[in-house]
Design a protein around this motif. Structure first.
Motif, short mmCIF file in Angstrom:
data_model
loop_
_atom_site.label_atom_id
_atom_site.label_comp_id
_atom_site.label_asym_id
_atom_site.label_seq_id
_atom_site.Cartn_x
_atom_site.Cartn_y
_atom_site.Cartn_z
N ALA A 129 1.23 5.55 10.96
CA ALA A 129 0.98 5.18 9.74
C ALA A 129 2.09 4.57 9.16
O ALA A 129 1.76 3.23 8.38
CB ALA A 129 0.30 6.31 8.77
N LEU A 130 3.07 4.83 9.06
CA LEU A 130 4.32 4.47 8.31
C LEU A 130 4.66 2.89 8.80
O LEU A 130 4.81 1.96 8.19
CB LEU A 130 5.53 5.25 8.66
N VAL A 131 4.63 2.86 10.17
CA VAL A 131 5.12 1.65 11.14
C VAL A 131 4.00 0.51 10.64
O VAL A 131 4.28 -0.74 10.44
CB VAL A 131 5.35 1.78 12.38
N SER A 132 2.95 0.95 10.80
CA SER A 132 1.73 -0.25 10.69
C SER A 132 1.55 -0.61 9.06
O SER A 132 1.17 -1.60 9.09
CB SER A 132 0.23 0.53 11.10
N ILE A 133 1.77 0.29 8.15
CA ILE A 133 1.83 0.11 6.83
C ILE A 133 2.93 -1.06 6.45
O ILE A 133 2.76 -2.05 5.61
CB ILE A 133 2.03 1.09 5.72
N ILE A 134 3.97 -0.84 7.08
CA ILE A 134 5.22 -1.75 7.02
C ILE A 134 4.91 -3.23 7.23
O ILE A 134 5.15 -4.12 6.19
CB ILE A 134 6.38 -1.36 8.04
N PHE A 135 4.01 -3.52 8.09
CA PHE A 135 3.68 -4.93 8.51
C PHE A 135 2.49 -5.62 7.55
O PHE A 135 2.47 -6.64 7.32
CB PHE A 135 2.58 -4.85 10.18
N ILE A 136 1.99 -4.69 6.75
CA ILE A 136 1.09 -5.10 5.80
C ILE A 136 1.85 -5.25 4.56
O ILE A 136 1.60 -6.43 3.81
CB ILE A 136 0.03 -3.95 5.39
N ILE A 137 2.68 -4.30 4.16
CA ILE A 137 3.51 -4.55 2.95
C ILE A 137 4.34 -5.71 2.97
O ILE A 137 4.60 -6.35 2.04
CB ILE A 137 4.01 -3.19 2.55
N GLU A 138 5.17 -5.76 3.88
CA GLU A 138 6.23 -6.77 4.36
C GLU A 138 5.51 -8.14 4.13
O GLU A 138 4.67 -8.45 5.19
CB GLU A 138 6.77 -6.42 5.57
N GLN A 139 5.79 -9.02 3.27
CA GLN A 139 5.25 -10.45 3.22
C GLN A 139 6.17 -11.41 3.42
O GLN A 139 6.24 -12.69 2.90
CB GLN A 139 4.63 -10.28 1.69
N GLY A 140 7.05 -11.34 4.44
CA GLY A 140 7.94 -12.47 4.59
C GLY A 140 9.39 -12.19 4.12
O GLY A 140 10.13 -13.05 4.38
N GLN A 141 9.55 -11.25 3.42
CA GLN A 141 10.72 -11.02 2.52
C GLN A 141 11.86 -10.79 3.72
O GLN A 141 13.02 -11.23 3.34
CB GLN A 141 10.64 -9.78 1.63
N PHE A 142 11.87 -10.20 4.82
CA PHE A 142 12.78 -9.42 5.64
C PHE A 142 12.54 -9.78 6.96
O PHE A 142 13.44 -10.10 7.68
CB PHE A 142 13.05 -8.09 5.55
N LEU A 204 8.84 -6.75 -12.05
CA LEU A 204 7.71 -6.71 -11.34
C LEU A 204 7.79 -7.84 -9.97
O LEU A 204 7.12 -7.33 -8.89
CB LEU A 204 6.34 -6.76 -12.00
N THR A 205 8.64 -8.62 -10.29
CA THR A 205 8.92 -9.75 -9.30
C THR A 205 9.50 -9.20 -7.87
O THR A 205 9.27 -9.78 -6.70
CB THR A 205 9.42 -10.98 -9.61
N LEU A 206 10.10 -7.93 -8.04
CA LEU A 206 10.78 -7.36 -6.86
C LEU A 206 10.05 -6.31 -6.37
O LEU A 206 10.54 -5.79 -5.38
CB LEU A 206 12.28 -6.83 -7.74
N THR A 207 8.97 -5.78 -6.80
CA THR A 207 8.20 -4.56 -6.57
C THR A 207 7.62 -4.77 -5.14
O THR A 207 8.14 -3.66 -4.28
CB THR A 207 7.06 -4.57 -7.39
N LEU A 208 7.09 -5.93 -4.55
CA LEU A 208 6.90 -5.76 -3.04
C LEU A 208 8.17 -5.56 -2.24
O LEU A 208 8.13 -4.93 -1.10
CB LEU A 208 6.11 -7.19 -2.67
N SER A 209 9.16 -6.31 -2.51
CA SER A 209 10.35 -6.11 -1.75
C SER A 209 10.82 -4.75 -1.48
O SER A 209 11.43 -4.51 -0.56
CB SER A 209 11.39 -7.15 -2.18
N LEU A 210 11.15 -4.14 -2.97
CA LEU A 210 11.64 -2.84 -2.80
C LEU A 210 10.75 -1.74 -2.34
O LEU A 210 11.26 -0.91 -1.64
CB LEU A 210 12.05 -2.60 -4.44
N LEU A 211 9.42 -1.99 -2.41
CA LEU A 211 8.50 -1.07 -1.82
C LEU A 211 8.89 -1.35 0.03
O LEU A 211 8.69 -0.40 0.54
CB LEU A 211 7.06 -1.42 -1.90
N THR A 212 8.84 -2.42 0.29
CA THR A 212 9.27 -2.59 1.85
C THR A 212 10.44 -1.92 1.95
O THR A 212 10.56 -1.30 3.43
CB THR A 212 9.18 -4.00 2.04
#
Length: 277
Positions: A129-142, A204-212
């Motif tokens: 679950a963890l690995v698959s979620i990473i691919f959805i949450i990560e939006q090209g930041q890293f 909030l602009t950093l939210t997605l990156s920090l969640l990743t």
């Protein structure tokens, strides 16, 4: 012997990253963020973390029951909390999973091999679950993945995991249920981190990156003791990468670690009063 060596390896990794972290961070600036934290959001984060661990415990109970190792809901929760304490506060000693297995073996005369299989399976489904979620949450930041690739990995990883785990563990009847529980664990922890960001007044602009970063640190925590050191170091590095204060991003990792430590500490009760389990 191998398990003890791996434990000490994890401790050394944690100490190394704590050293690297302390060498780069400005403790005065870091303390400013932690002192001004909004405690109402921290309390919400703590509740979400507790829910995530409760679901993890339920997942373990489902797996144990599937392999004809029936256990009460309340007993499983107490054992899980006890395991959390061992995992967080007793480096170099017996791990939390091993404690759970030994107690159940002593109480019910269950085979250690069967118990180990259940505990490993719970970890592997959680990892899926963890690995698959990473691919959805990560939006090209890293990482450089287009939308189609991310979606493809999100669905492919659980499917591959199903066939692999079913081959080794015969999990066909419980795989979907435990996988969704594992997704729930990760999402509750993501919400936990989200409220930590609000508690620290992080934009909030950093939210997605920090969640990743949080998910990546959870993945990297396998090689460290309870994720300590690695989590904080990765959050600190993300500050440089995101062109923002490293102390601000590092405070997220530290706050999560403190929340995990506070909740895990309650497992001490069952260390002292093991008969209460």
């Amino acid at each position: 012997m191998r398990k003890k060596l791996f434990k000490w390896f994890q401790i050394l990794i944690s100490l190394l990253f704590v050293y690297l972290f302390l060498n780069k961070i400005k403790l005065g600036d870091l303390s400013t963020y932690l002192i001004n934290i909004k405690w109402n959001y921290v309390l919400i984060s703590m509740l979400l973390y507790i829910v995530s661990q409760l679901i993890s415990s339920i997942r373990l109970r489902v797996i144990l029951n599937h392999f004809s190792l029936p256990i009460l809901f309340s007993t499983c929760n107490k054992l899980y909390l006890l395991g959390m304490f061992y995992n967080f506060f007793l480096p170099g000693g017996i791990g939390g999973d091993a404690v759970i297995a030994l107690i159940l073996k002593k109480k019910y005369s269950w085979k250690l091999k069967s118990l180990a299989k259940c505990l490993i399976l719970a970890r592997l489904i959680g990892l899926t679950a963890l690995v698959s979620i990473i691919f959805i949450i990560e939006q090209g930041q890293f990482f450089i993945f287009n939308d189609i690739t991310r979606i493809l990995f999100f669905f492919t990883i659980p499917i591959v995991s199903f066939y692999v785990l079913n081959y080794f563990f015969k999990t066909e009847k419980i795989y979907i249920r435990t996988l969704f529980m594992s997704y729930a664990v990760q999402f509750f922890q993501l919400f936990c981190v989200f409220f930590i960001l609000k508690a620290l007044s992080i934009p909030l602009t950093l939210t997605l990156s920090l969640l990743t970063i949080f998910l990546l640190s959870a993945l990297a925590s396998v090689v460290s003791f309870a994720g300590i050191g690695v989590r904080e170091y990765l959050f600190m590095l993300s500050g440089d990468y995101l062109n923002t204060s490293v102390e601000m991003t590092a405070s997220v990792g530290i706050t999560f670690t403190l929340i995990a430590a506070i909740i895990s500490f309650f497992g001490l009760y069952y260390v002292v009063f093991q008969k209460k389990i």
